[in-house]
Design a protein around this motif. Structure first.
Motif: not given
Length: 375
Positions: A97-123
């Motif tokens: 199963l590929f677990w997507a790390l996509h973010l809500p629309e409009g989230l960009g820049g440092d917030r996108a980087v941070g949120a993706t790191l948080e999702q990787l940690d959650l996985v």
């Protein structure tokens, strides 16, 4: 509208395996129950038997983001608040199963980087908390080993290109943390205008690392250029046939043929919006993609827990045998079904791994900056 509503699963979407499934091939089973199906119990038994040997490698799950909203969950015991848990994956014969790390629309820049790191940690946290059902895996060998041990192999990705923040160093860091797929759209270097020169450099670095390029939702020009530039197979993690149903992420026959020519992978989503309100509609898209791109270039993408409605007969991760039974009714061969469910994903991962090892012998990590290419 009443008919459409009846055929859809409209439940809200918030968002292994120690033994073989409890139900063994040849045991009595219920027939496929979709309206007007006519698929008999024998085909469903055959579908279960095939999936025991060739389980589903599911190309897209929105589970990480869905789990963020739950105060407590147990995927091994079963979790009714989501569409994907270990018991239902057992029943549906999901092996990877590929677990997507996509973010809500409009989230960009440092917030996108941070949120993706948080999702990787959650996985990683979720997988560690469910050792009897889930294991992290990132290459074909370990994925097969995990499946043989009775677990579901979890691959982190796809993530959105915004997670890079235009930095190849961040790409390498995300890869080091487990990222295996990146979606090439929604940035200045992968836009409606196609890939820029920096975008091509990002793709070359992805090839060197072994990160797969996901082109779902990318512009036609981006798809064409990525197919031309990438040395590893590209994929569309959730794309169906535009000829059958209009949707921004669906592919024209020209793009499907191009994807087939480079031995890429089109993973058809099991959603009403992209493929239609019945299991028959999903099967129609699989038929079309197989015909245009070839049997080695089609896969499955449940797209569960991603906020989409599903056909009633494909309401959650347990329902894959019903789809396979419909394909058997259409005279799909066992060999083509084995490619669809497991073989094609394994091939793409193997080729990406081989490409990465070869590229690392010839190419140092890229230090390119976006200003050097597109400034």
């Amino acid at each position: 509208m009443a008919d459409l509503k009846d055929e859809l699963d409209t439940s809200s979407e918030v968002g292994a395996l120690d033994d073989l499934p409890d139900r063994l091939p040849g045991e009595p089973s219920e027939p496929v129950t979709g309206p007007g199906e006519g698929t008999d119990a024998g085909l469903l038994d055959r579908a279960h038997a095939l999936l025991v040997t060739h389980p589903v490698a599911d190309g897209y799950s929105g589970l990480p983001w869905a789990l963020r909203h739950l105060p407590w969950f147990d995927l091994e015991l079963g979790e009714s608040a989501v569409d994907t848990d270990v018991p239902r994956m057992r029943e549906g014969h999901v092996g990877a199963l590929f677990w997507a790390l996509h973010l809500p629309e409009g989230l960009g820049g440092d917030r996108a980087v941070g949120a993706t790191l948080e999702q990787l940690d959650l996985v990683k946290t979720v997988v560690r908390a469910h050792p009897e059902g889930l294991r992290l895996a990132d290459t074909p060998g370990p994925i097969t080993d995990v499946q043989h041990c009775g677990r579901v192999a979890v691959l982190p990705g796809p993530a959105g290109a915004a997670a890079l923040g235009d930095s190849l160093g961040i790409l390498r860091s995300l890869h080091g943390l487990g990222l295996r797929v990146l979606t090439l759209c929604g940035t200045s270097w992968a836009s409606e205008a196609g890939l820029t020169r920096f975008g091509e450099e990002v793709l070359r670095e992805m090839n060197r690392l072994g990160v797969l390029a996901d082109l779902s939702g990318a512009s036609a020009d981006t798809v064409r250029r990525a197919c031309a530039v990438s040395k590893a197979p590209v994929m569309c993690a959730r794309s169906a046939a535009l000829a059958l149903r209009p949707h921004p992420a669906n592919l024209s026959d020209e793009l499907l043929a191009r994807l087939g020519a480079v031995k890429g992978l089109c993973m058809v989503p099991l959603t009403a919006e992209q493929t239609g309100p019945s299991v028959r509609d999903v099967a129609d898209h699989l038929d079309h993609v197989r015909k245009v791109a070839g049997p080695e270039c089609v896969g499955l993408s449940g797209t569960y827990d991603a906020g989409a409605a599903h056909p009633q007969d494909l309401a959650d991760a347990s329902r894959y045998p019903h789809l396979i039974a419909e394909l058997l009714r259409r005279d799909w061969s066992d060999a083509d079904i084995a490619l669809l469910t497991w073989g094609n994903v394994q091939r793409v991962l193997r080729e990406a791994d081989f490409t990465a090892r070869e590229a690392q012998r010839r190419r140092e990590p890229s230090t390119a900056k976006i200003a050097e290419f597109d400034g």
